[in-house]
Design an enzyme around this catalytic site. Sequence first.
Site, PDB file in Angstrom:
ATOM      1  N   GLU A  84      44.799  29.563  44.236  1.00  0.00           N
ATOM      2  CA  GLU A  84      46.242  29.539  44.497  1.00  0.00           C
ATOM      3  C   GLU A  84      46.574  28.875  45.841  1.00  0.00           C
ATOM      4  O   GLU A  84      47.622  29.175  46.434  1.00  0.00           O
ATOM      5  CB  GLU A  84      46.806  30.958  44.434  1.00  0.00           C
ATOM      6  CG  GLU A  84      46.727  31.545  43.027  1.00  0.00           C
ATOM      7  CD  GLU A  84      47.527  32.824  42.874  1.00  0.00           C
ATOM      8  OE1 GLU A  84      47.213  33.794  43.591  1.00  0.00           O
ATOM      9  OE2 GLU A  84      48.464  32.828  42.063  1.00  0.00           O
ATOM     10  N   HIS A 103      49.317  35.739  51.110  1.00  0.00           N
ATOM     11  CA  HIS A 103      49.494  36.061  49.697  1.00  0.00           C
ATOM     12  C   HIS A 103      48.625  37.261  49.358  1.00  0.00           C
ATOM     13  O   HIS A 103      47.436  37.286  49.703  1.00  0.00           O
ATOM     14  CB  HIS A 103      49.109  34.880  48.796  1.00  0.00           C
ATOM     15  CG  HIS A 103      49.113  35.237  47.334  1.00  0.00           C
ATOM     16  ND1 HIS A 103      50.202  35.831  46.734  1.00  0.00           N
ATOM     17  CD2 HIS A 103      48.162  35.140  46.364  1.00  0.00           C
ATOM     18  CE1 HIS A 103      49.919  36.055  45.448  1.00  0.00           C
ATOM     19  NE2 HIS A 103      48.691  35.659  45.204  1.00  0.00           N
ATOM     20  N   HIS A 105      48.298  41.042  46.527  1.00  0.00           N
ATOM     21  CA  HIS A 105      48.688  41.739  45.295  1.00  0.00           C
ATOM     22  C   HIS A 105      48.775  43.249  45.552  1.00  0.00           C
ATOM     23  O   HIS A 105      48.037  44.008  44.920  1.00  0.00           O
ATOM     24  CB  HIS A 105      47.645  41.507  44.188  1.00  0.00           C
ATOM     25  CG  HIS A 105      47.356  40.087  43.833  1.00  0.00           C
ATOM     26  ND1 HIS A 105      46.283  39.727  43.022  1.00  0.00           N
ATOM     27  CD2 HIS A 105      47.986  38.920  44.137  1.00  0.00           C
ATOM     28  CE1 HIS A 105      46.269  38.414  42.866  1.00  0.00           C
ATOM     29  NE2 HIS A 105      47.278  37.891  43.539  1.00  0.00           N
ATOM     30  N   HIS A 171      52.755  40.248  39.880  1.00  0.00           N
ATOM     31  CA  HIS A 171      51.695  39.497  40.540  1.00  0.00           C
ATOM     32  C   HIS A 171      51.482  39.966  41.985  1.00  0.00           C
ATOM     33  O   HIS A 171      50.384  40.402  42.330  1.00  0.00           O
ATOM     34  CB  HIS A 171      52.066  37.999  40.491  1.00  0.00           C
ATOM     35  CG  HIS A 171      51.065  37.070  41.105  1.00  0.00           C
ATOM     36  ND1 HIS A 171      51.165  35.699  41.022  1.00  0.00           N
ATOM     37  CD2 HIS A 171      49.963  37.286  41.860  1.00  0.00           C
ATOM     38  CE1 HIS A 171      50.150  35.123  41.663  1.00  0.00           C
ATOM     39  NE2 HIS A 171      49.420  36.072  42.174  1.00  0.00           N
TER      40      HIS A 171
HETATM   41 ZN   LIG Z   1      47.729  35.819  43.378  1.00  0.00          ZN
END
Ligand SMILES: [Zn+2]
Length: 245
Positions: A84, A103, A105, A171
Site C-alpha cells: 500500500e 497507515h 488497522h 480497513h
Molecule cells: Zn491497509
Amino acid sequence: MPAAGSPEVDALAELVATACQVMAEQDLVEHVLGHISVRVAPEELLVRCRGPEEAGLAYTTADDIRRVDFDGTGDLGGWAAPNELPIHTEVLRRRPEATAVVHAHPPAVVAASLLDDPLRPIYGAYDIPAARLAAGGIPVWPRSALITSRDLAGSMADALGDRPVVLLRGHGLVSVAEGPPQQAVARAVQQAIEVNRLARMTLTLRAAGGTPAAISDEDLAALPDLGGPFVVDTMWRHLQRRLAC
Ligand SMILES: [Zn+2]
C-alpha cells in the site's frame, strides 16, 4: 533536504522505527500490518518496509526503514516496499506541505468505520486535540480495497482532502501531518491514537445503548489550542517512556 546516508536521514529512520513500535504498544496495530513514512526530499520518502526477518511493527528497527521515490524504487536491499505504498506517495504528491503519513488497522477504528455516522466530537476537555480534530471532520473513504494503485490512492486522497485523518471503511485509517519531519511523525502517530480513543469511546457508548452526540458549539469553541510543544513534544516523551517500560 538531507542527503541519503546523512545523520539527519539516519535519525529520521530511527524515529520512524520508534514510531512503529509506539503504534504497536498503543494497540494501533495488531501484528505485522501498518506502516509509517516521512518525506526526505520533494519526491522521496523513508517508509517502513518488509524485510527478510519480518516480525511485526513492535519489533521494527531502523534497518526496516528504507528510502524510496514515488515509484517505489530506491535503496531497498532485501526489503520490499509495502503493497500500500501508494497511500503514502499519493498523499505526499497531492499535499506538498505533508511530511509524515501513518497507515494502520486499529480494530476499534475499523468497527467505527462501519457505522453510518462514525466519529463525532462527543467529548471535549477529556481529550482536547481529539475534540478539535473530530470537530473539523473525520471523513470516511467508503471503499475497503487494498490500496495498491495510484487510482485507488487518489480516490482515498480525495476523501481525505485537507484533513489530518481519513477513515477507510472496513480497513483502518490514514493520518497525515505537516511541518518539520520530527514533529510530523510524532503528530501523525498521535492523531491516530486520538482517533482510536474516540472510536473506542464511541463504540462503548453505543454498546451501552447511548447515542453519540457532538458536544455544544459553545463548548467546542471554548476549547483552547494547547499548542504544538505541549501536544506533540510532551506526548511524544510519554509515548517513548512507555516503550522503555
Ligand atoms: Zn491497509
